[in-house]
Design a protein around this motif. Structure first.
Motif, PDB file in Angstrom:
ATOM      1  N   ASP A  62       0.834  -1.186   0.000  1.00 37.10           N
ATOM      2  CA  ASP A  62       0.000   0.000   0.000  1.00 37.10           C
ATOM      3  C   ASP A  62       0.880   1.252   0.000  1.00 37.10           C
ATOM      4  O   ASP A  62       1.637   1.492   0.942  1.00 37.10           O
ATOM      5  CB  ASP A  62      -0.909  -0.026   1.232  1.00 37.10           C
ATOM      6  N   ARG A  63       0.794   2.059  -1.036  1.00 41.20           N
ATOM      7  CA  ARG A  63       1.659   3.241  -1.167  1.00 41.20           C
ATOM      8  C   ARG A  63       1.428   4.266  -0.063  1.00 41.20           C
ATOM      9  O   ARG A  63       2.371   4.885   0.422  1.00 41.20           O
ATOM     10  CB  ARG A  63       1.451   3.885  -2.532  1.00 41.20           C
ATOM     11  N   LYS A  64       0.186   4.459   0.349  1.00 46.89           N
ATOM     12  CA  LYS A  64      -0.118   5.414   1.420  1.00 46.89           C
ATOM     13  C   LYS A  64       0.525   4.961   2.725  1.00 46.89           C
ATOM     14  O   LYS A  64       1.131   5.765   3.436  1.00 46.89           O
ATOM     15  CB  LYS A  64      -1.630   5.555   1.578  1.00 46.89           C
TER      16      LYS A  64
END
Length: 80
Positions: free
Chosen positions: A5-7
């Motif tokens: 997950d980039r966030k």
């Protein structure tokens, strides 16, 4: 387990950069708390028993869930 997950990766990177001992190889990611307060103390290790008593158990009660161990969350995540 890779974090995809980039966030979440961005949030973790930001937290690490803001860490009082950023760049230190022995810096703990989860610091402890000063006894009797909620003040973060980077010289103390994270106390699982205190977390369980002060945060995890009350959260289970508020969510109306049966008593589970923190480790059970790992099994749930792996199963999902």
């Amino acid at each position: 387990m890779p974090i995809l997950d980039r966030k979440l990766l961005a949030d973790l990177k930001s937290a690490k950069i803001q860490h009082l001992r950023s760049g230190g190889g022995d810096a703990m990611f989860w610091p402890g708390r000063t006894p009797g307060s909620h003040r973060v103390d980077y010289d103390r290790v994270w106390d699982v028993a205190t977390f369980r008593h002060n945060y995890f158990a009350p959260a289970l009660v508020r969510a109306q869930l049966s008593a589970i161990r923190v480790h059970d969350l790992r099994h749930t995540a792996a199963s999902l």
